[in-house]
Design an enzyme around this catalytic site. Structure first.
Site: not given
Length: 265
Positions: A2, A78, A115
């Site tokens: 990430e 994300k 993540c």
């Protein structure tokens, strides 16, 4: 991993100089760097960056996909932002607005669950429903918080969704110039914690590769047979036996502020 272009500075809550790492997804320095490598080696590359929106200057945590010709294919932002421990990411960027895109590359249909999204089973599921064959999970997570979960989550996702899942984690310890606190009454510190690496690939049949080192950089090269996705789907029939209509109705009811749980006493 990430936000690979810089240290994982979100723990500091400082805006400068860290915001200077934010860049355009399709025009930034990292795109041009990755594009050249992809074209040279005929690779499809997933490049997770801190994105600065070209239009509104909004900051996003973004994974850029570059095809084997060096062409910008698109991006995924994300979906889920952590609010736990020192992961002060909401100080910097917004929840993503790109849904659950799947990129149809010459090497397979790929997606990116960035993540913290790995803690949300429905996030994994939506990439599968959109046809993903490989889902990458670029991460930056530390041992004290999540290491017991790490070997389980991507593997579970691979089994439940009939695709390959790739857990990728940063490795090492990063020390920052200024001390910061965690809001837990503990002393100020300059290090976030140890990023434990341990990257691995999990298959739809529940098998997985060994993990990389938890203390040293490494490269994991794995050959996957994408036929396994359909073979395992035909064996277990998870999608066929799923009750998506029932789940959808229940979720719609849950979103009503007057929702009452189905509890029998």
């Amino acid at each position: 991993q990430e936000c690979w272009t810089g240290p994982f500075f979100f723990c500091t809550r400082e805006k400068q100089p860290w915001m200077e790492f934010a860049e355009s997804a399709s025009k930034g320095d990292s795109f041009h760097f990755i594009s050249e490598l992809a074209r040279k080696h005929r690779m499809v590359i997933v490049s997770p960056i801190l994105e600065r929106d070209d239009h509104k200057q909004t900051i996003w945590n973004t994974a850029v996909v570059v095809d084997q010709n060096g062409r910008y294919m698109g991006k995924h932002r994300k979906n889920h932002i952590p609010r736990v421990g020192d992961f002060n990411e909401s100080t910097y960027y917004m929840e993503g607005d790109t849904g659950h895109p799947v990129f149809d590359t010459i090497y397979g249909k790929i997606a990116i669950n960035i993540c913290y999204g790995r803690h949300h089973p429905l996030n994994w599921m939506m990439f599968g429903l959109n046809g993903a064959e490989i889902v990458f999970n670029p991460s930056a997570t530390v041992g004290k918080l999540s290491e017991p979960l790490w070997p389980i989550e991507a593997r579970n996702a691979a089994i439940a969704n009939h695709y390959f899942a790739v857990g990728i984690n940063r490795v090492g310890t990063e020390v920052f110039p200024n001390e910061f606190t965690s809001g837990d009454g503990g002393p100020a510190k300059k290090a976030f914690g140890h990023f434990y690496g341990s990257s691995y690939v999990a298959a739809p049949d529940g098998s997985r590769t060994p993990g990389l080192s938890r203390v040293d950089d490494g490269v994991l090269i794995t050959e996957v047979d994408l036929n396994m996705c359909q073979q395992v789907r035909d064996k277990w029939l998870f999608n066929q036996t799923a009750r998506f209509d029932m789940y959808a109705d229940a979720l719609e009811e849950y979103m009503d502020p007057d929702f009452e749980p189905q509890i029998i006493r």
